[in-house]
Design a protein around this motif. Structure first.
Motif, PDB file in Angstrom:
ATOM      1  N   PHE A  43       0.911  -1.366   0.013  1.00  0.00           N
ATOM      2  CA  PHE A  43      -0.026  -0.111  -0.177  1.00  0.00           C
ATOM      3  C   PHE A  43       0.810   1.144   0.054  1.00  0.00           C
ATOM      4  O   PHE A  43       0.469   2.184  -0.548  1.00  0.00           O
ATOM      5  N   SER A  50      -7.437   3.399   0.117  1.00  0.00           N
ATOM      6  CA  SER A  50      -7.177   2.509  -1.007  1.00  0.00           C
ATOM      7  C   SER A  50      -6.205   3.076  -2.163  1.00  0.00           C
ATOM      8  O   SER A  50      -6.277   4.410  -2.057  1.00  0.00           O
ATOM      9  N   PRO A  51      -5.253   2.578  -2.667  1.00  0.00           N
ATOM     10  CA  PRO A  51      -4.683   3.188  -3.547  1.00  0.00           C
ATOM     11  C   PRO A  51      -5.343   3.535  -4.785  1.00  0.00           C
ATOM     12  O   PRO A  51      -6.266   3.428  -5.210  1.00  0.00           O
ATOM     13  N   CYS A  52      -4.588   4.739  -5.293  1.00  0.00           N
ATOM     14  CA  CYS A  52      -5.344   5.353  -6.349  1.00  0.00           C
ATOM     15  C   CYS A  52      -5.288   4.504  -7.873  1.00  0.00           C
ATOM     16  O   CYS A  52      -4.289   3.608  -7.859  1.00  0.00           O
ATOM     17  N   CYS A  62      -6.111  10.852  -8.190  1.00  0.00           N
ATOM     18  CA  CYS A  62      -6.748  10.051  -7.243  1.00  0.00           C
ATOM     19  C   CYS A  62      -8.378  10.095  -7.533  1.00  0.00           C
ATOM     20  O   CYS A  62      -8.901  10.995  -8.058  1.00  0.00           O
ATOM     21  N   HIS A 103      -9.796   8.742   0.282  1.00  0.00           N
ATOM     22  CA  HIS A 103      -9.963   7.920   1.261  1.00  0.00           C
ATOM     23  C   HIS A 103     -11.307   8.351   2.028  1.00  0.00           C
ATOM     24  O   HIS A 103     -11.837   9.469   1.834  1.00  0.00           O
ATOM     25  N   LEU A 152      -1.118   8.877  -0.219  1.00  0.00           N
ATOM     26  CA  LEU A 152      -1.256   7.692  -1.073  1.00  0.00           C
ATOM     27  C   LEU A 152      -1.392   8.208  -2.766  1.00  0.00           C
ATOM     28  O   LEU A 152      -1.334   7.449  -3.346  1.00  0.00           O
ATOM     29  N   VAL A 210       0.984   6.889  -5.530  1.00  0.00           N
ATOM     30  CA  VAL A 210       1.171   5.504  -5.560  1.00  0.00           C
ATOM     31  C   VAL A 210       0.476   4.833  -6.617  1.00  0.00           C
ATOM     32  O   VAL A 210      -0.688   5.145  -6.989  1.00  0.00           O
ATOM     33  N   SER A 244      -1.059   2.323  -9.199  1.00  0.00           N
ATOM     34  CA  SER A 244      -1.801   1.336  -8.807  1.00  0.00           C
ATOM     35  C   SER A 244      -1.545  -0.120  -9.524  1.00  0.00           C
ATOM     36  O   SER A 244      -1.806  -1.118  -9.081  1.00  0.00           O
TER      37      SER A 244
END
Ligand SMILES: O=P(O)(O)O[C@@H]1[C@@H](OP(=O)(O)O)[C@H](OP(=O)(O)O)[C@H](O)[C@H](OP(=O)(O)O)[C@H]1OP(=O)(O)O
Ligand SMILES: Nc1ncnc2c1ncn2[C@@H]1O[C@H](COP(=O)(O)OP(=O)(O)OP(=O)(O)O)[C@@H](O)[C@H]1O
Length: 478
Positions: free
Chosen positions: A240, A410-412, A418, A434, A469, A472, A474
């Motif tokens: 994550f 949750s990750p993008c 996002c 989130h 996040l 990050v 996906s």
């Protein structure tokens, strides 16, 4: 949900507290929350239905009002086939922690609450394949009372949670005293909040749980649970937070992952601008008690450094912690100041039992009930009305003191942007990454020996701003 076609094999044990047991649907993002009772104290179907309906009304008309429209999931009462409930009860029995088996799931009424599964994202009706992390925190009471009615001097210096720690270890409920202190978490000071969250991660007790894709991966069922294993937790969390960098493993990686988790949770807890009326609660003249608890190791280290009052950051007004704290502070008199008022109400009801309904002692929790809660005066005019308002405010405060905040992350899906994870919330903010949800278990009123169950609420708050996040990628997950 088609209550007519219920299959116990589609549901699995999810968790339980002192008053209810929760099962989650394997595919859909819903849970069923059943009441539990001691074997000797069965209730009639009508009583169970009324209890659950009160929970829904309380969420809708009280907690949602205080904490914000977007912050509540009231759920609904559903009637289930008795055979389904019986089979479900048998199926999950072996998964229940022993310490919770002094009460049985209610299999007689057929009623339960159907709620969204807050360990998953609410955007999707079905469990989807993107990875979801959910951190559940039960922060407990975040202030020290300063009211005149408190007789024990220690209660002005040490918070209830920290005092309770000694009792819980002495009675064997938990193995060791936690370094967590709610006043650190509610301080709004990032350093103190980080300390509080790390302490929770070290000694989770019943104040911290982490779910990955709806499954519990970190948390403590009881004193027999194995010691917290950060290496294993970091292993779960690494994808994550660091999906594609070179942090291979080992203590350095574990520390980095835990640090990142703590940083993200802090950020989430401090964000949010969902409007609720808690911020507008106008306090009377009573000032707040000390901002640092003497039992907190963080507070102690400050004192050793000669800093008697910490740098006071305070909580941003819109954030959930702030609003929760405001509701907790509806307890204006502490139990010691409240008890004589409770007795006044009790005596009155003994004399005029028929007034119970008119006074809304057991609900309904409607707009009129809510409006009375807004009177924060502490000037006792000797009336039953004054006493009752303070008692009801106390009950609501107790609800906020025992609620959990559930943060789903949750990750993008795209590398650089996002996605909104909650379509119902401010669709223009396409970078809300989130969800934060508060869950309140059934709230009793046990302080004076009776056991009226009052409330339960589920809240969700949309969070503005970018989350750490966001960058990050996906691809590592799919
Ligand atoms: O009194 P507290 O602060 O110990 O809180 C109780 C909780 O204990 P905790 O300290 O969080 O371990 C207690 O939690 P556990 O059963 O210990 O997991 C319940 O949440 C209890 O609420 P209820 O009576 O079941 O609705 C909680 O009781 P209330 O105080 O909310 O009535
Ligand atoms: N809507 C939900 N979505 C996801 N998980 C939930 C939901 N409701 C409850 N849970 C999980 O089930 C656990 C037990 O539920 P809950 O806290 O309501 O029990 P309780 O008996 O009312 O609590 P208490 O011990 O405080 O009286 C929670 O800690 C949480 O992990």
């Amino acid at each position: 949900m088609d209550e007519g076609k219920m299959d116990e094999n589609e549901w699995r044990y999810h968790g339980e507290g002192n008053k209810s047991l929760v099962v989650a649907h394997a595919q859909r993002c819903v849970v069923l929350r059943f009441l539990k009772f001691p074997p000797s104290r069965k209730k009639t179907s009508e009583e169970v239905f009324q209890h659950l309906q009160n929970i829904v009304d309380f969420s809708k008309n009280v907690m949602k009002e205080f904490l914000g429209e977007n912050s509540a999931h009231c759920g609904e009462v559903v009637q289930l086939p008795l055979e389904f409930v019986k089979q479900l009860c048998l199926k999950i029995q072996s998964e229940r922690p022993e310490s919770r088996c002094d009460k049985d799931l209610d299999t007689l009424s057929g009623y339960a609450l159907c709620l969204p599964n807050l360990a998953r994202l609410q955007t999707y009706r079905f469990a989807e394949h993107r990875p979801i992390l959910c951190v559940e925190i039960k922060p407990k009471c975040g202030f020290i009372p300063l009211c005149g009615g408190v007789t024990h001097e220690l209660k002005h210096r040490v918070c209830r949670y920290c005092m309770h720690q000694h009792l819980k270890v002495a009675t064997g409920k938990w193995k060791q005293i936690s370094k967590y202190c709610p006043l650190d978490l509610y301080s709004g000071n990032k350093q103190r909040m980080h300390f509080a969250l790390k302490s929770l991660l070290q000694e989770a007790q019943n104040n911290l749980k982490i779910f990955k894709n709806g499954e519990l991966i970190y948390g403590c069922a009881d004193a027999r649970s194995p010691a917290a294993d950060w290496t294993e937790l970091a292993h779960h969390l690494k994808p994550f937070f660091f999906p594609s960098n070179g942090l291979a493993g080992g203590p350095h990686c574990t520390r980095a992952v835990i640090r990142e988790l703590v940083r993200v949770i802090t950020r989430v807890l401090l964000s949010g601008s969902d409007k609720g009326r808690a911020g507008a609660l106008r306090r009377g003249p009573a000032p707040r008690g000390p901002r640092v608890c003497e039992a907190s190791p963080f507070g102690r280290s400050l004192r050793r450094q000669g800093k008697n009052s910490p740098e006071c950051s305070g909580l941003p007004k819109g954030c959930l912690l702030y609003k929760t704290l405001q509701v907790q502070m509806l307890d204006l008199l502490d139990i010691e100041g409240l008890y004589p008022l409770y007795r006044r109400v009790e005596r009155y009801l003994e004399e005029f039992p028929e007034e119970r309904k008119t006074l809304q002692i057991d609900g309904p929790y409607d707009e009129a009930f809510y409006q009375k809660l807004l009177d924060l005066s502490t000037e006792d005019d000797g009336t039953v009305a004054f006493a009752l308002t303070k008692v009801q405010q106390y009950r609501v405060a107790m609800t906020a003191k025992d609620c959990s905040i559930m943060i789903a992350l949750s990750p993008c899906l795209q590398d650089t942007r996002c996605r909104v994870l909650t379509d119902a919330w401010r669709p223009e903010k396409l970078h809300i990454p989130h969800e934060v949800l508060i869950h309140q278990p059934s709230q009793p009123f046990q302080a004076c020996g009776t056991a009226h169950s009052l409330s339960s609420f589920l809240l969700a708050a949309a969070l503005p701003g970018r989350c750490s996040l966001c960058p990050v990628p996906s691809s590592a997950f799919f």
